[in-house]
Structures are given as C-alpha cells and as structure tokens.
Motif scaffolding. Structure first.
Motif, PDB file in Angstrom:
ATOM      1  N   ASN A   1       0.868  -1.174   0.000  1.00 42.11           N
ATOM      2  CA  ASN A   1       0.000   0.000   0.000  1.00 42.11           C
ATOM      3  C   ASN A   1       0.907   1.226   0.000  1.00 42.11           C
ATOM      4  N   TYR A   2       0.897   2.005  -1.086  1.00 40.98           N
ATOM      5  CA  TYR A   2       1.868   3.093  -1.191  1.00 40.98           C
ATOM      6  C   TYR A   2       1.435   4.122  -2.230  1.00 40.98           C
ATOM      7  N   ALA A   3       2.110   5.250  -2.214  1.00 41.17           N
ATOM      8  CA  ALA A   3       1.974   6.269  -3.253  1.00 41.17           C
ATOM      9  C   ALA A   3       3.250   6.257  -4.081  1.00 41.17           C
ATOM     10  N   GLY A   4       3.091   6.353  -5.393  1.00 42.01           N
ATOM     11  CA  GLY A   4       4.245   6.330  -6.292  1.00 42.01           C
ATOM     12  C   GLY A   4       3.797   6.562  -7.717  1.00 42.01           C
TER      13      GLY A   4
ATOM     14  N   HIS B   1       7.128   6.172  -2.759  1.00 39.73           N
ATOM     15  CA  HIS B   1       7.546   7.191  -1.796  1.00 39.73           C
ATOM     16  C   HIS B   1       7.637   6.578  -0.401  1.00 39.73           C
ATOM     17  N   SER B   2       8.338   5.462  -0.313  1.00 42.65           N
ATOM     18  CA  SER B   2       8.477   4.764   0.967  1.00 42.65           C
ATOM     19  C   SER B   2       9.681   3.832   0.894  1.00 42.65           C
ATOM     20  N   LEU B   3      10.503   3.846   1.903  1.00 42.24           N
ATOM     21  CA  LEU B   3      11.707   3.009   1.919  1.00 42.24           C
ATOM     22  C   LEU B   3      11.395   1.537   2.181  1.00 42.24           C
ATOM     23  N   ASN B   4      10.218   1.246   2.731  1.00 39.41           N
ATOM     24  CA  ASN B   4       9.904  -0.150   3.078  1.00 39.41           C
ATOM     25  C   ASN B   4       9.110  -0.862   1.987  1.00 39.41           C
ATOM     26  N   ILE B   5       8.973  -0.265   0.821  1.00 34.09           N
ATOM     27  CA  ILE B   5       8.296  -0.907  -0.306  1.00 34.09           C
ATOM     28  C   ILE B   5       9.359  -1.376  -1.289  1.00 34.09           C
ATOM     29  N   ARG B   6       9.422  -2.668  -1.510  1.00 32.30           N
ATOM     30  CA  ARG B   6      10.471  -3.256  -2.346  1.00 32.30           C
ATOM     31  C   ARG B   6       9.873  -4.293  -3.305  1.00 32.30           C
TER      32      ARG B   6
END
Length: 275
Positions: A155-158, A196-201
């Motif tokens: 779940n993220y914005a990008g 826009h998150s370091l924990n999304i890989r």
C-alpha cells in the motif's frame, strides 16, 4: 514446413519483405502461407492452424505483438532480429540463411514461456513480458493498494507498478531495479514504480496467486494499464486491475545451443568482470 511470416510494419513494407526474404525460405522448402504485419489478425483463424511455426522479422517488440496469436493457436515463434537488442529473438539479421536451414530441419531448441492474464474494463489480455499500471501525468503520484489472494500486501503512493513474467524480468522491470528471473520458472514479479516509501520493495510470488491492484487516488489526470508496452485501458480512482497466471504458454524457438546465461552475457554484459 509451413510458416506465417510476420514483420514490423513501422520498419518495412510487405512488398520489401517478400522481395528480400521469400526466396530464402522457399529455397529451403519452407512454404510461406502468409506475410502479415505483426499485431494484425486474420478474419479466418483456420490458416493459423495450417502453420508449423511463426517466423517473426523484427526485434523484441515485434515478437511481443505476435505472442498472443502464438499462445491462442499453440504455434511456436522463431524470431530473426532486425531491431536493436533482440533478447527474445533467435537469429541476427546476418543469419537468415542459417535460420531458414534450421527451421526446415527443425534443428531448434524450444522453451515454453509463462504468461500473465490481465482483467480490466471487461477485457482479458495476455502478456508475455509485463503488465503495468502507471500515472498519466509527470506531476503527483498515484495511491494504490496491491492485494494477493485478497490479502493487502503493498500500500503506497508512487508512479505505479510493474507485474512481470520471468521472460519480462530482463525488460522494463530490470531497468526499474527488479531481479533477473530464469525464464523456465513460473513466477510473478511485483515491482513498485518510484514508491515514496523506503519499506516498499520488489516482491516475487508464485504463479498460483491472483493479484488485484486497486487505485485509491490519483493526484493529476488518470492512470493507464499497459500490456507488453501497449496502452490497453485508462483507469480512474476507485477502479481495479486483476492479474493472474494464464493456462496458455508461448513457445519460443531458439538455436540448439541456446543458453539463457550466455544471452544475458552477450546482450546485457551480465556477469562480466570489469576490473
């Protein structure tokens, strides 16, 4: 041996293809049933069933344009690279005579390639390389959620997401930091775009999963879905895209001494020592 010859209509005319290549295949006892642009289709499908092989003149993009026809009719593809990289093709433009000899004698190595199915806007589409959901504007982000078998996993914005097959792992997904996957495997790679998150890989999952991409918000404009590089549908906030593995396969023909790792080294310089 009977074949249908496909070409890239953006780079060649049918008359030129016939003049340059028809005699080469004819002289090697290959009957060309039809010469047609990649991405086009015949009104009567029966001609496809007469073919033993699809010969594709062009680069990787041209092969991708023929992949769905190949899968639907269970006809293998052999590509002759007239483009640039030619990762999916078997022969270079200087090897057309050799290609004709190998096709005629069936001196080829065949590999079945895993496919994805995409369901969006009431349409079902087949992908050999990748399916993407991307924002349409350079500004802002798209807010999305990815569910695997109904469970929220990302779940993220990008900028969006790439879902790729092992065959597609050396394409767009690779350029965005995804892993290289051996094409004999049946796996799905989920590669977030500019999260826009370091924990999304990137995440690699088994082929028996179905994946739902839900668009919660788009800062500007809309988003779109691509299948193997072609824009297939425009989507807006509140819409979803469902991706799963396909029961169909695409069979690619290569030279008998084909090695995926050799191609990686020759085409991409992978694994070479530089110091």
């Amino acid at each position: 041996m009977k074949a249908i010859l496909f070409f890239n209509p953006l780079k060649a005319r049918k008359e030129d293809v016939q003049e340059q290549f028809f005699d080469i295949f004819h002289n090697n006892d290959i009957e060309i049933l039809k010469i047609m642009p990649a991405g086009s289709a015949l009104a009567d499908n029966s001609l496809y069933q007469e073919a033993d092989i699809f010969i594709v003149l062009g680069g990787d993009g041209t092969v991708l344009r023929v992949a769905e026809l190949s899968a639907e009719n269970s006809i293998p593809i052999v590509g002759i690279n007239l483009g640039t990289l030619g990762f999916l093709t078997a022969y270079d433009s200087t090897e057309i005579e050799q290609a004709a000899k190998d096709i005629a004698s069936n001196n080829l190595h065949y590999s079945d390639r895993f496919l994805l199915e995409c369901y969006v806007g009431g349409k079902k589409l087949i992908s050999l390389n990748d399916i993407t959901v991307q924002k349409s504007q350079p500004i802002g982000t798209v807010d999305l959620e990815i569910l695997i078998k109904g469970e929220s996993v990302l779940n993220y914005a990008g900028d969006g997401v790439i879902l790729s097959t092992p065959t597609g792992s050396t394409g767009y997904a690779l350029s965005m930091g995804g892993p290289i996957i051996e094409p004999s495997l049946d796996l799905i790679t989920i590669n977030p775009l500019a999260s826009h998150s370091l924990n999304i890989r990137p995440l690699v999952v088994s082929s028996n999963n179905y994946i739902e991409i839900i668009i919660h918000h788009i800062d500007a404009g809309n988003a779109y879905v691509t299948v193997d590089g072609d824009i297939v549908h425009r989507i807006e906030a509140g819409m979803a895209v469902v991706v799963s593995s396909s029961e169909k396969k695409v069979t690619l023909a290569q030279k008998n001494d084909y090695s995926f790792f050799k191609v990686l080294n020759n085409k991409l310089g992978f694994g070479r020592r530089i110091i």
